[in-house]
Design an enzyme around this catalytic site. Structure first.
Site, short mmCIF file in Angstrom:
data_model
loop_
_atom_site.label_atom_id
_atom_site.label_comp_id
_atom_site.label_asym_id
_atom_site.label_seq_id
_atom_site.Cartn_x
_atom_site.Cartn_y
_atom_site.Cartn_z
N THR A 288 3.38 -5.52 6.72
CA THR A 288 4.30 -5.07 7.77
C THR A 288 4.55 -6.13 8.83
O THR A 288 5.45 -5.96 9.65
CB THR A 288 3.72 -3.82 8.45
OG1 THR A 288 2.40 -4.14 8.89
CG2 THR A 288 3.65 -2.65 7.50
N ILE B 196 11.33 -3.63 20.73
CA ILE B 196 11.18 -4.29 19.44
C ILE B 196 10.42 -5.60 19.65
O ILE B 196 10.91 -6.53 20.30
CB ILE B 196 12.55 -4.54 18.77
CG1 ILE B 196 13.29 -3.21 18.58
CG2 ILE B 196 12.39 -5.27 17.45
CD1 ILE B 196 12.60 -2.20 17.69
N GLY C 33 0.83 -1.21 0.00
CA GLY C 33 0.00 0.00 0.00
C GLY C 33 0.86 1.25 0.00
O GLY C 33 0.70 2.13 -0.82
N PHE C 34 1.76 1.35 0.97
CA PHE C 34 2.69 2.48 1.10
C PHE C 34 1.96 3.81 1.25
O PHE C 34 2.52 4.86 1.01
CB PHE C 34 3.65 2.55 -0.09
CG PHE C 34 4.24 1.22 -0.49
CD1 PHE C 34 4.96 0.47 0.42
CD2 PHE C 34 4.07 0.73 -1.77
CE1 PHE C 34 5.49 -0.75 0.06
CE2 PHE C 34 4.61 -0.50 -2.14
CZ PHE C 34 5.32 -1.25 -1.23
N GLU D 10 8.29 3.61 8.93
CA GLU D 10 8.81 4.77 8.21
C GLU D 10 10.22 5.20 8.60
O GLU D 10 10.93 5.81 7.81
CB GLU D 10 7.85 5.96 8.39
CG GLU D 10 6.80 6.00 7.33
CD GLU D 10 5.36 5.93 7.84
OE1 GLU D 10 4.47 6.40 7.13
OE2 GLU D 10 5.12 5.39 8.91
#
Length: 744
Positions: free
Chosen positions: A473, A635, A245-246, A711
């Site tokens: 993602t 993370i 998608g971005f 991002e």
């Protein structure tokens, strides 16, 4: 004791479905008697449709109808002011509204037929005549018309430029070392592999099930409900998998409107898919012109900073980006000024594209800092450390956490930065010039409200759901990990589901928000389910948990145990049986803690170091190695997180060296609207990429302490490459992408 899988490099739980073809995308769902729609696009940029001839198309076997502005049904939204959930200020584009042409490639007709091939051929037979008008599409020729953008709801996530501080003009004029410089980048298009498609299944009761290519099923549902005046309960949007998608799927694209319109009018299921060429006929990263002024002392201390940007937008909406704010948050110049303006042009509204505004603004400020370092005769890293700030100068408040200094140190060490010869053109192998460059990255770590449901099924398995998306993602995987950890279950006993408006509401996936936003909802709903389990345990005869509070227990190995005495335990399956063999179900909402979070600026940070090789004769550039160190809180999964950063680094190489949509302004048309001439990196372009995650603890950003990594991997990369190219060649290029013609 408690933590089982969070922080471990778990392979993607959706991986098998994707590589075997079991994963279904929007255009792969079907229905009985499914009709196919093909869009006819305008060939002019501005003007009016004077005549449409659909006779030849309608004469073909299998063609059911041709929709134009002349015969489209009456629609709710044409008579009201309406916006989708990601709409900027203005009036959204309305397909087939009237005879006006607002941009090149605008949909002007929809041909519906029994097969895709029939519809595609019939679309080529629709004849359209236009009355053309002069158009304006060139940003750099219309900078004198720039104005402040309108403000709206979008400014909640896209704040306006920071207030000026100090006296910039005086400080800059008096600064012993001055730099004034500008940067330009043109249009870019998202180009995900999956084309935009909507399959609208028309139910006997008129209810719609829509399989849509979207980054947020609830946004598509909201859009359809508002536009067509249909109750929410009669519109279900499903989007379990997204082929990239971005940002292009944040807003509903026009194929959704056209497919729903046709299905309701014909009372039959319809699919509309766009072609690769038509993927260039809606939002894009806006062309942007920037100017930066820096005033410094001989030791590198910044006295004055000015960052101004001008971007293009459409005539009908004011699309805005956060471009200039990052400079002021990164460097502690006491005298600073920021400005952001837009120029309305005859094209479609731009759209968020990975790190919107961030990669644009960071590319400029990080190249300007590099230019200043050479003017000062100072190491570029040393200059950044000289102006490092422990609090956000824009808002005069602390960061929730900031391990950028550690990012610099660890990445520089891994890269070998101390071995750099500072003089441009001083490192070479034969005809190959070698350059080393570096840059900083910064991106928001925001959280929005979200809902999730957790169900412990009759066989002791955990099923968790939320209407979020996974655009590639790793959302399926990290949500499964969070749920498994919270209730002490093995991964194979947990199923996380998403992408369906029948599930609890969540925001669209974008802005690196999802891990913190939906992850928090998953954690909270699983904790709530744990509290329900504890209630059941308390009620059991002679229960050792009778007086236990939730803080007194933990979950591990499919059991609830007492912290004070872990030998006191009970199987979760036993608790389901205690519930009469019925599933145990909870729904919860995670809210933002604005009182706590509002006192801090919340960012992820990165440091990027790059090596390039430039052919002295041909001007070709190779990025031979790059190191990115990232501080992004906790993370959740180093494997999927690393993939996100690597993906951002690859795109950074693309933005720096290859990626641009070329418009012929005489026609207002994008000329390289295909994947043969719109250049993106291939395997041969990518060499050694290294990722480091710097340890960072943050108990402010959200209950999980995570910052998204979608991002932060791209924002610093183009500047680091541009800076390395200068170090290699001694030539400073102020326009992205840096193609060989600009270096020769």
């Amino acid at each position: 004791m408690h933590n089982q899988v969070i922080g471990k490099p778990i392979s993607r739980v959706d991986g098998r479905a994707k590589v075997t073809g079991k994963a279904k995308y929007a255009a792969e769902f079907t229905a009985p008697d499914l009709l196919h729609g093909v869009v006819v696009s305008s060939t002019i940029t501005k003007g009016r449709i004077t005549h449409i001839d659909t006779g030849d198309a309608l004469a073909l076997d299998g063609v059911v109808k041709v929709f134009t502005h002349q015969n489209r049904p009456k629609l709710a939204w044409f008579d009201m002011s309406y916006k989708d959930l990601d709409a900027p200020p203005g009036s959204p584009f309305r397909p087939l509204h009237n005879d006006r042409i607002k941009y090149n490639g605008q949909p002007v007709a929809l041909v519906v037929a029994e097969t895709f091939e029939q519809a595609r051929y019939a679309a080529s037979l629709v004849k359209i005549e236009y009355a053309q008008e002069p158009h304006e599409t060139d940003l750099q020729h219309h900078l004198d018309t720039a104005r402040k953008p309108a403000s709206g709801l979008a400014s909640l996530l896209k704040p306006p430029p920071p207030k000026a501080r100090g006296n910039f003009d005086k400080a800059f004029t008096e600064a012993p070392v001055q730099l004034s410089t500008g940067y330009v980048h043109g249009f870019e298009h998202h180009n995900p592999m999956e084309l935009f498609s909507s399959t609208v299944v028309y139910g006997k009761d008129g209810k719609l099930t829509i399989y849509d290519k979207t980054q947020g099923a609830p946004n598509s549902q909201f859009y359809v409900s508002q536009v067509f005046n249909i109750p929410f309960r009669d519109v279900r949007v499903v989007s379990p998998y997204v082929g990239g998608g971005f940002g292009s799927g944040l807003r509903p694209q026009y194929q959704l409107f056209l497919a729903v319109m046709a299905a309701r009018e014909l009372k039959q299921s319809v699919r509309v898919s766009l072609t690769r060429q038509q993927m260039f006929t809606f939002g894009h990263r806006p062309a942007t012109v920037q100017h930066i002024d820096l005033g410094a002392q001989p030791d590198g201390t910044l006295d004055a900073l000015r960052h101004a940007a001008t971007a293009e937008t459409s005539r009908f909406e004011d699309y805005i980006e956060v471009v200039v704010n990052w400079s002021g948050a990164l460097y502690k110049a006491p005298n600073a000024q920021f400005d952001y303006n837009v120029v309305p042009l005859d094209q479609y509204t731009p759209l968020d594209m990975r790190a919107p505004g961030g990669v644009t603004g960071m590319s400029a400020i990080e190249c300007a800092m590099d230019e200043l370092s050479y003017k000062l005769g100072m190491d570029p890293l040393e200059l950044r450390l000289k102006n490092y700030t422990e609090e956000d100068p824009n808002e005069k408040r602390p960061f929730s956490s900031k391990q950028l200094r550690a990012c610099y140190q660890q990445a520089a060490e891994r890269f070998g930065w101390t071995k750099r010869s500072p003089e441009p053109r001083s490192m070479r192998e034969g005809h190959t010039l070698i350059g080393w460059g570096m840059a900083t990255g910064v991106w928001d770590a925001n959280q929005l409200p979200a809902r999730a449901e957790a169900v412990l099924t009759v066989n002791g398995k955990l099923r968790v759901s939320s209407a979020t998306a996974d655009i590639g993602t790793g959302t399926y995987t990290i949500m499964t990990q969070i749920a498994a950890d919270t209730l002490g279950l093995p991964l194979e006993d947990v199923l996380f589901r998403l992408g369906d408006t029948d599930m609890p509401l969540a925001p669209f996936q974008g802005g690196s928000l999802t891990a913190g936003t939906v992850g928090s909802a998953v954690k909270i709903v699983c904790e709530d389910l744990g509290k329900e389990l504890l209630k059941l345990a308390r009620k059991m005869p002679n229960s050792p948990f009778a007086k236990a509070k939730f803080d007194d227990v933990f979950f591990v190995e499919k059991q609830m145990r007492l912290k004070a005495d872990p030998s006191v335990r009970i199987d979760l399956q036993t608790l389901v049986d205690q519930n009469g063999g019925r599933a145990i179900r909870t729904t919860a909402t995670s809210m933002t803690n604005s009182l706590k979070q509002g006192k801090y600026t919340r960012y992820a940070h990165s440091a990027v170091f790059v090596e390039v090789q430039v052919d002295e004769d041909l001007g070709t550039v190779k990025v031979t190695r790059a190191v990115t160190a990232v501080a992004a809180g906790r993370i959740l999964n180093p494997k999927t997180a690393r993939s996100q950063i690597i993906g951002g680094m690859v795109w950074g190489i693309s933005k720096a060296l290859e990626e641009e949509t070329v418009m012929d302004h005489r026609y207002g048309r994008f000329m390289n609207h295909n994947l043969a001439e719109y250049h993106v990196p291939v395997c041969a372009d990518i060499h050694e990429l290294d990722v480091l995650f710097v340890e960072e603890h943050d108990d402010v950003v959200n209950p999980l302490g995570v910052k998204g990594v979608g991002e932060i991997g791209i924002v610093g990369m183009p500047a680091a490459i541009a800076n390395a190219i200068f170090h290699a060649t001694g030539k400073r290029v102020h326009e992205l992408p840096i193609t060989l013609d600009k270096l020769m």
